[in-house]
Structure formats: C-alpha cells, structure tokens
Design an enzyme around this catalytic site. Structure first.
Site, PDB file in Angstrom:
ATOM      1  N   TYR A 108      -8.399   6.225 -12.115  1.00 20.79           N
ATOM      2  CA  TYR A 108      -8.633   7.053 -13.287  1.00 20.79           C
ATOM      3  C   TYR A 108      -7.274   7.489 -13.817  1.00 20.79           C
ATOM      4  O   TYR A 108      -6.705   8.484 -13.381  1.00 20.79           O
ATOM      5  CB  TYR A 108      -9.505   8.257 -12.920  1.00 20.79           C
ATOM      6  CG  TYR A 108      -9.784   9.204 -14.066  1.00 20.79           C
ATOM      7  CD1 TYR A 108     -10.079   8.732 -15.336  1.00 20.79           C
ATOM      8  CD2 TYR A 108      -9.761  10.578 -13.864  1.00 20.79           C
ATOM      9  CE1 TYR A 108     -10.329   9.592 -16.376  1.00 20.79           C
ATOM     10  CE2 TYR A 108     -10.023  11.461 -14.901  1.00 20.79           C
ATOM     11  CZ  TYR A 108     -10.311  10.967 -16.153  1.00 20.79           C
ATOM     12  OH  TYR A 108     -10.565  11.830 -17.197  1.00 20.79           O
ATOM     13  N   ASP A 114     -11.048   3.521 -15.434  1.00 19.00           N
ATOM     14  CA  ASP A 114     -10.791   4.114 -16.742  1.00 19.00           C
ATOM     15  C   ASP A 114      -9.277   4.244 -16.885  1.00 19.00           C
ATOM     16  O   ASP A 114      -8.669   5.134 -16.304  1.00 19.00           O
ATOM     17  CB  ASP A 114     -11.479   5.476 -16.839  1.00 19.00           C
ATOM     18  CG  ASP A 114     -11.194   6.187 -18.151  1.00 19.00           C
ATOM     19  OD1 ASP A 114     -10.457   5.627 -19.000  1.00 19.00           O
ATOM     20  OD2 ASP A 114     -11.707   7.311 -18.336  1.00 19.00           O
ATOM     21  N   HIS A 159     -18.952   7.168 -21.318  1.00 19.69           N
ATOM     22  CA  HIS A 159     -18.540   5.800 -21.004  1.00 19.69           C
ATOM     23  C   HIS A 159     -19.764   4.979 -20.605  1.00 19.69           C
ATOM     24  O   HIS A 159     -20.802   5.543 -20.252  1.00 19.69           O
ATOM     25  CB  HIS A 159     -17.564   5.771 -19.825  1.00 19.69           C
ATOM     26  CG  HIS A 159     -16.250   6.418 -20.076  1.00 19.69           C
ATOM     27  ND1 HIS A 159     -15.072   5.715 -20.180  1.00 19.69           N
ATOM     28  CD2 HIS A 159     -15.910   7.729 -20.221  1.00 19.69           C
ATOM     29  CE1 HIS A 159     -14.070   6.548 -20.374  1.00 19.69           C
ATOM     30  NE2 HIS A 159     -14.552   7.782 -20.404  1.00 19.69           N
TER      31      HIS A 159
END
Length: 257
Positions: free
Chosen positions: A105, A146, A248
């Site tokens: 992330y 991500d 998302h």
C-alpha cells in the site's frame, strides 16, 4: 495461480462484500490493502473458514495490508526495508508455491506541499531498492497492491485536472517507471495496451462511480520469471457497484505455474 489485489477500505466495514467476492472469484492468493485495523483484530477466522492462511500487518484505524493464501506461505516479511523508523503498516511479502508475492500500500502523498509527498517518494525509492534485490533472487516475483500511482494519461478520466496531484505528478510517474525499468512488467498494460476506461478506483464524491470518473492505481508488477507465465490480468468492476462498496475494485492476474 490466480492472484487478486484489492484495497478494501476497512476490512471490517466491508467484510460481507470481501467474503462474498472471495467465495465467488476463489483466488489462490488475495492481497488486501487499507484493512484499517490492528493486526490482532483482523478477522482472520472469517477468512480461514474460506480456506485461507492469513498474514495481516495492521495498525489502528489507518493503512494495513494482508496476504491471504490457499497454499502455505513461507519466508514472511512484514515491512519494507530501508527506513527502520517507519511504523506505518504498508507491506507484507511471502513465498507461495515458489512465487514471491507482496501486498503493498504505497503512500498517497497528498497534499503535495506537506511531508506526505517526500515520504511517498522515499517509500518508492525503498521499494525500488527492494524490488531490485528480489530480481536478483531469480525467482518469480509478483508485487501487487494499491500503488497510488496513475501511470499514464490513459489511466485517469481527466489527465489535465490531475497534473499536480501526488498520484500523477511527473516525479511520481518517473519513480514508478524506474521500478519498471529494473526489469518488471506492469501486467495489465502488457495484456491490454490500448484499453480505455480501465479504472480500479472511483471516488465516493461527485458521482464518480456512475459517471465513470475513475483512476487506475492498483497494479501488479511482475519479474521476468513471472511475466513469462502471465496469462490473464483483469479488473473486476462488479464489487464497486455493490452496497457499502470499497472505492476500489479487485484486479486479478493469473500465472501458468
């Protein structure tokens, strides 16, 4: 091997959605980001009931990542090397059936005029250094998650409007390309070089989802040994349209192992 990445934007708030999708899609490995809970309070038993071995790295209220696998995970790494004082929960990595897999992330970096943007760039430098070392191992490597990086104008609904955002600034995109230039393949564009409106994130504001005002910021980077086995990379838009959806949606790769 079917591997999915999904920023779930609070695993507890979206638990029925995440469980339902995992039951239907049945990935061998699921990489989750922004679980937003401490490691001890991650709902591991709910995923173990679906046949997953669970490795979560969390912190209170923010960030957090998890690696779920239907196969044993070995040689676990629970933080990105290079900045020992960094306590943010943003990285977990392990080996699954001979493939080195990471859930990451990457920091958002906004607002650009604050310490958040230099932190993002340092994190990307650390990721580059670590990714280089992984290449030297010679094993298949899959870095999913991500990235908070919009790689190109085709990956955002309004390129001009996003020019100075931390996700799309030139410096951000250059650092992303530096990682690719080590020898990694960005899986989605390798298979779909010209696909338009291939987004993985839509903000909750301004009717972004129904108007398809999206961004493609969730990516898989593959080492040459993994890229040679790549057969599928797809974005599943379905979960974004559900009630209580994450902002998302999952991205999936399949490797012929």
């Amino acid at each position: 091997m079917r591997i999915a990445t999904w920023n779930v934007n609070s695993v507890k708030a979206r638990l029925p959605n995440v469980q339902g999708w995992l039951e239907t899609a049945s990935p061998d490995v699921a990489l989750l980001q922004e679980i937003k809970c401490e490691t001890a309070s991650f709902p591991a038993k709910d995923f173990e009931a679906l046949g997953y071995e669970v490795h979560a790295v969390g912190q209170k209220s923010y960030n957090g990542v998890a690696l779920l696998s239907k196969h044993p995970v070995t040689d676990l790494l629970t933080r990105l090397p290079g900045e020992p004082e960094d306590e943010q929960a943003r990285y977990v990595e392990g080996t699954v059936q001979g493939v080195r897999v990471a859930s990451l992330y990457l920091p958002n970096g906004n607002p650009v005029g604050t310490e958040k943007y230099p932190y993002k760039l340092r994190w990307m430098d650390r990721l580059k250094a670590h990714a280089k070392g992984l290449l030297e191992s010679g094993q298949p490597v899959v870095l999913g998650g991500d990235y908070n990086v919009i790689p190109g104008p085709e990956d955002v609904y309004d390129p001009k409007g996003w020019t100075e955002d931390a996700l799309f600034r030139q410096e951000t995109r250059l650092k992303f390309r530096e990682i690719l230039h080590l020898g990694y393949t960005e899986a989605f564009r390798a298979l779909h070089p010209d696909m338009a409106h291939a987004y993985s994130f839509w903000d909750y504001q301004a009717g972004a989802w129904p108007r398809d005002m999206g961004l493609r910021i969730d990516h898989f980077l593959l080492s040459p040994q993994a890229a040679d086995r790549l057969t599928v990379c797809a974005i599943d838009r379905g979960p974004r349209g559900q009630e209580k959806a994450s902002d998302h949606t999952p991205v999936i790769v399949e490797l012929d192992v």
